[in-house]
Design an enzyme around this catalytic site. Sequence first.
Site, PDB file in Angstrom:
ATOM      1  N   SER A  92      -3.703  -6.460  -6.432  1.00 20.99           N
ATOM      2  CA  SER A  92      -5.039  -5.826  -6.286  1.00 20.99           C
ATOM      3  C   SER A  92      -6.219  -6.795  -6.198  1.00 20.99           C
ATOM      4  O   SER A  92      -7.335  -6.354  -5.958  1.00 20.99           O
ATOM      5  CB  SER A  92      -5.331  -4.819  -7.412  1.00 20.99           C
ATOM      6  OG  SER A  92      -4.656  -3.608  -7.186  1.00 20.99           O
ATOM      7  N   THR A  93      -5.981  -8.095  -6.419  1.00 15.59           N
ATOM      8  CA  THR A  93      -7.141  -9.008  -6.478  1.00 15.59           C
ATOM      9  C   THR A  93      -7.525  -9.588  -5.113  1.00 15.59           C
ATOM     10  O   THR A  93      -8.424 -10.416  -5.025  1.00 15.59           O
ATOM     11  CB  THR A  93      -6.893 -10.177  -7.457  1.00 15.59           C
ATOM     12  OG1 THR A  93      -5.822 -10.974  -6.948  1.00 15.59           O
ATOM     13  CG2 THR A  93      -6.558  -9.682  -8.844  1.00 15.59           C
ATOM     14  N   GLY A  94      -6.851  -9.134  -4.039  1.00 17.96           N
ATOM     15  CA  GLY A  94      -7.203  -9.572  -2.688  1.00 17.96           C
ATOM     16  C   GLY A  94      -8.016  -8.487  -1.987  1.00 17.96           C
ATOM     17  O   GLY A  94      -9.133  -8.159  -2.394  1.00 17.96           O
ATOM     18  N   ASN A 135       0.871  -1.183   0.000  1.00 18.97           N
ATOM     19  CA  ASN A 135       0.000   0.000   0.000  1.00 18.97           C
ATOM     20  C   ASN A 135       0.905   1.230   0.000  1.00 18.97           C
ATOM     21  O   ASN A 135       2.115   1.112   0.192  1.00 18.97           O
ATOM     22  CB  ASN A 135      -0.971  -0.018   1.188  1.00 18.97           C
ATOM     23  CG  ASN A 135      -0.245  -0.024   2.515  1.00 18.97           C
ATOM     24  OD1 ASN A 135       0.483   0.909   2.841  1.00 18.97           O
ATOM     25  ND2 ASN A 135      -0.410  -1.096   3.280  1.00 18.97           N
ATOM     26  N   GLY A 186      -2.219  -9.688   3.893  1.00 22.90           N
ATOM     27  CA  GLY A 186      -2.056 -10.376   2.609  1.00 22.90           C
ATOM     28  C   GLY A 186      -0.617 -10.703   2.275  1.00 22.90           C
ATOM     29  O   GLY A 186       0.192 -11.036   3.152  1.00 22.90           O
ATOM     30  N   VAL A 187      -0.281 -10.572   1.001  1.00 28.41           N
ATOM     31  CA  VAL A 187       1.057 -10.924   0.540  1.00 28.41           C
ATOM     32  C   VAL A 187       2.097  -9.948   1.114  1.00 28.41           C
ATOM     33  O   VAL A 187       3.233 -10.332   1.398  1.00 28.41           O
ATOM     34  CB  VAL A 187       1.088 -11.020  -1.008  1.00 28.41           C
ATOM     35  CG1 VAL A 187       0.994  -9.679  -1.684  1.00 28.41           C
ATOM     36  CG2 VAL A 187       2.310 -11.789  -1.475  1.00 28.41           C
ATOM     37  N   ASP A 188       1.699  -8.703   1.312  1.00 30.77           N
ATOM     38  CA  ASP A 188       2.583  -7.684   1.897  1.00 30.77           C
ATOM     39  C   ASP A 188       3.049  -8.126   3.296  1.00 30.77           C
ATOM     40  O   ASP A 188       4.256  -8.123   3.610  1.00 30.77           O
ATOM     41  CB  ASP A 188       1.786  -6.366   1.968  1.00 30.77           C
ATOM     42  CG  ASP A 188       2.628  -5.149   2.298  1.00 30.77           C
ATOM     43  OD1 ASP A 188       3.858  -5.269   2.332  1.00 30.77           O
ATOM     44  OD2 ASP A 188       2.029  -4.071   2.509  1.00 30.77           O
ATOM     45  N   TYR A 209      -7.839  -5.384  -2.126  1.00 28.10           N
ATOM     46  CA  TYR A 209      -8.207  -4.240  -2.970  1.00 28.10           C
ATOM     47  C   TYR A 209      -9.370  -4.534  -3.930  1.00 28.10           C
ATOM     48  O   TYR A 209      -9.857  -3.622  -4.600  1.00 28.10           O
ATOM     49  CB  TYR A 209      -6.992  -3.702  -3.731  1.00 28.10           C
ATOM     50  CG  TYR A 209      -6.085  -2.817  -2.894  1.00 28.10           C
ATOM     51  CD1 TYR A 209      -6.358  -2.549  -1.552  1.00 28.10           C
ATOM     52  CD2 TYR A 209      -4.944  -2.224  -3.445  1.00 28.10           C
ATOM     53  CE1 TYR A 209      -5.528  -1.740  -0.789  1.00 28.10           C
ATOM     54  CE2 TYR A 209      -4.112  -1.399  -2.681  1.00 28.10           C
ATOM     55  CZ  TYR A 209      -4.411  -1.165  -1.355  1.00 28.10           C
ATOM     56  OH  TYR A 209      -3.581  -0.353  -0.603  1.00 28.10           O
TER      57      TYR A 209
HETATM   58  N1  AR6 Z   1       2.102 -15.743  -1.953  1.00 29.59           N
HETATM   59  C1  AR6 Z   1       1.430 -15.496  -3.096  1.00 29.59           C
HETATM   60  N2  AR6 Z   1       0.237 -14.864  -3.132  1.00 29.59           N
HETATM   61  C2  AR6 Z   1      -0.289 -14.473  -1.946  1.00 29.59           C
HETATM   62  C3  AR6 Z   1       0.346 -14.690  -0.705  1.00 29.59           C
HETATM   63  C4  AR6 Z   1       1.609 -15.361  -0.733  1.00 29.59           C
HETATM   64  N3  AR6 Z   1       2.300 -15.609   0.379  1.00 29.59           N
HETATM   65  N4  AR6 Z   1      -0.452 -14.175   0.277  1.00 29.59           N
HETATM   66  C5  AR6 Z   1      -1.547 -13.678  -0.316  1.00 29.59           C
HETATM   67  N5  AR6 Z   1      -1.465 -13.853  -1.659  1.00 29.59           N
HETATM   68  P1  AR6 Z   1      -3.517  -8.879  -1.242  1.00 29.59           P
HETATM   69  P2  AR6 Z   1      -4.028  -6.399  -2.763  1.00 29.59           P
HETATM   70  C6  AR6 Z   1      -2.406 -13.458  -2.724  1.00 29.59           C
HETATM   71  O1  AR6 Z   1      -4.741  -8.650  -0.442  1.00 29.59           O
HETATM   72  O2  AR6 Z   1      -5.363  -6.872  -3.191  1.00 29.59           O
HETATM   73  C7  AR6 Z   1      -2.246  -5.517   2.034  1.00 29.59           C
HETATM   74  O3  AR6 Z   1      -2.740  -5.326   3.330  1.00 29.59           O
HETATM   75  C8  AR6 Z   1      -3.854 -13.258  -2.360  1.00 29.59           C
HETATM   76  O4  AR6 Z   1      -4.525 -14.515  -2.306  1.00 29.59           O
HETATM   77  O5  AR6 Z   1      -2.280  -9.324  -0.558  1.00 29.59           O
HETATM   78  O6  AR6 Z   1      -3.122  -5.747  -3.781  1.00 29.59           O
HETATM   79  C9  AR6 Z   1      -1.405  -4.339   1.559  1.00 29.59           C
HETATM   80  O7  AR6 Z   1      -0.677  -3.751   2.601  1.00 29.59           O
HETATM   81  C10 AR6 Z   1      -4.339 -12.411  -3.540  1.00 29.59           C
HETATM   82  O8  AR6 Z   1      -4.652 -13.236  -4.666  1.00 29.59           O
HETATM   83  O9  AR6 Z   1      -3.109  -7.540  -2.093  1.00 29.59           O
HETATM   84  C11 AR6 Z   1      -2.441  -3.410   0.990  1.00 29.59           C
HETATM   85  O10 AR6 Z   1      -3.026  -2.626   2.004  1.00 29.59           O
HETATM   86  C12 AR6 Z   1      -3.114 -11.597  -3.922  1.00 29.59           C
HETATM   87  O11 AR6 Z   1      -2.021 -12.183  -3.205  1.00 29.59           O
HETATM   88  C13 AR6 Z   1      -3.473  -4.343   0.401  1.00 29.59           C
HETATM   89  O12 AR6 Z   1      -3.358  -5.561   1.127  1.00 29.59           O
HETATM   90  C14 AR6 Z   1      -3.202 -10.129  -3.574  1.00 29.59           C
HETATM   91  O13 AR6 Z   1      -3.927  -9.939  -2.358  1.00 29.59           O
HETATM   92  C15 AR6 Z   1      -3.228  -4.624  -1.058  1.00 29.59           C
HETATM   93  O14 AR6 Z   1      -4.276  -5.390  -1.572  1.00 29.59           O
END
Ligand code: AR6
Length: 180
Positions: free
Chosen positions: A130-132, A31, A39-41, A134
């Site tokens: 963005s697909t989680g 973010n 999430g992944v972050d 967001y």
């Molecule tokens: N390895 C691979 N993919 C993953 C992992 C992993 N270890 N963990 C989650 N995913 P998101 P966004 C997938 O929500 O939508 C954070 O709080 C997950 O299943 O991580 O861009 C940031 O700080 C999904 O398909 O990212 C921001 O505030 C994908 O990663 C916000 O979330 C993205 O989901 C960003 O949201």
Amino acid sequence: MAPESFFNGRLIIETGDITKKKVDAIVNAANSSLMGGGGVDGAIHRAGGPAILAECKNIRKKTYPDGLPAGEAVYTKGGNLPARYIIHTVGPVWHGGAKGEKELLRNAYFNSLSLAKELKLMSIAFPAISTGVYGYPKEEAAGIVYKVIHDFIKKNSLPEKIYLIFFNKGDADIFTETIQ
Ligand code: AR6
């Protein structure tokens, strides 16, 4: 299941945990604060250790005092991760599709790939930005991601290998079915 590949093996679709991927750079779906999150972050900061947050704080102080805008990309070292670098980018929050989301998602991938090229990296792995949290619809994201990567590969020889790492098989299937 064997990973699927496209464009003479330059684009590879896999399922798994991106923090385990041994590539030159993994991309973080961060973010604007660059201070970590869920999430992944969250997974990347946990696995990579505190050196990553320290570098992110420095980037905020020196280059982006108001935060990293959506669509832009910066890099830090990989800390304890197998990847050498982390490219941090910010995808768009989905607001229904009429708020420039498509262009911002395209920019997040394009600017991450351009940074990898500048760093002369051979390999890069992306999560599904963005697909989680967001909320970007997965099918719509798939079409955009496929196109921006295809366009980049046509014009650039680096990075040679581009991985899309989906967290579960269902998401990987949505991607491959949408683009076919
Ligand atoms: N390895 C691979 N993919 C993953 C992992 C992993 N270890 N963990 C989650 N995913 P998101 P966004 C997938 O929500 O939508 C954070 O709080 C997950 O299943 O991580 O861009 C940031 O700080 C999904 O398909 O990212 C921001 O505030 C994908 O990663 C916000 O979330 C993205 O989901 C960003 O949201």
